[in-house]
Design an enzyme around this catalytic site. Sequence first.
Site, PDB file in Angstrom:
ATOM      1  N   GLY A  91       0.822  -1.207   0.000  1.00 59.57           N
ATOM      2  CA  GLY A  91       0.000   0.000   0.000  1.00 59.57           C
ATOM      3  C   GLY A  91       0.849   1.246   0.000  1.00 59.57           C
ATOM      4  CG  ASN A  92      -0.456   4.700  -1.557  1.00 59.09           C
ATOM      5  OD1 ASN A  92      -1.095   5.568  -0.978  1.00 59.09           O
ATOM      6  ND2 ASN A  92      -0.949   4.008  -2.591  1.00 59.09           N
ATOM      7  CD  GLN A  93       3.106   6.095   4.928  1.00 63.87           C
ATOM      8  OE1 GLN A  93       2.040   6.092   5.551  1.00 63.87           O
ATOM      9  NE2 GLN A  93       4.249   5.737   5.461  1.00 63.87           N
ATOM     10  CB  SER A  94      -2.683   8.286  -0.341  1.00 57.12           C
ATOM     11  OG  SER A  94      -3.692   9.240  -0.572  1.00 57.12           O
TER      12      SER A  94
END
Length: 226
Positions: A29-32
């Site tokens: 995943g990512n930090q958005s």
Amino acid sequence: AFEQDLAGRHVVISAGGTREPLDPVRFLGNQSSGKQGYALARTAVARGARVTLVAANTALPDPAGATVVPVSTTEELREAMTGAASGADVVVMAAAVADFRPARVATGKIKKRDGVEPEPVVLERNPDILAGLAARHGGRAAVVVGFAAETEDALASGRAKLVRKGCDLLVVNEVGGGRAFGTEDNEAVVLDTRGGERHVPYGPKEDLADAVWDAVVAEPPRVEPA
Ligand code: C5P
């Protein structure tokens, strides 16, 4: 109070960050946080739009007056955006989309075993949803807006990306040093296809959102699809 300059328009916005499963309990995943996309949804409602918000893995209150469609993977986001975008007037891809996904998803939880090295994770490319939405029909009626987070040569990279993706407006953030992701504030430049640039100083994500809607409203009328 804003002018109702988006009245009668259906806007579709993606927000958050997609997750790509490795097994039933793990993902890439990512930090958005989704904050910029939610600010876009709130301000669009305030300016009179009908708003569909496709939200990938966010933990934010539903914007009042918007229809929220929760998704998780890039494929789910692509399907939801493609469905909602047909017949929409404005499409904004504010979500951080995973560029790659594991080529294989384990059906059971991946186990660690004593003395056994882990399997490498093989990745494959995800489709570019923004480019797909921008290319959907030659005479598309929708204004298509992309976002880009750049670390160097933000403006030149942004210009090249605007052309490559085929969108009408590109919002370029210069990232690094803790800016943009997860924060309350943002600074950006909104590029159009006629060489125009709107610089939005560091400030609340609502201010950037309003600058995006100003640019959308200023776009010349589009050709209706045949
Ligand atoms: O290529 P890059 O990831 O910098 O482009 C960012 C823009 O493209 C964002 O608007 C993002 O939502 C969109 N995007 C997409 N599908 C991808 C990757 C990015 O729609 N697979």
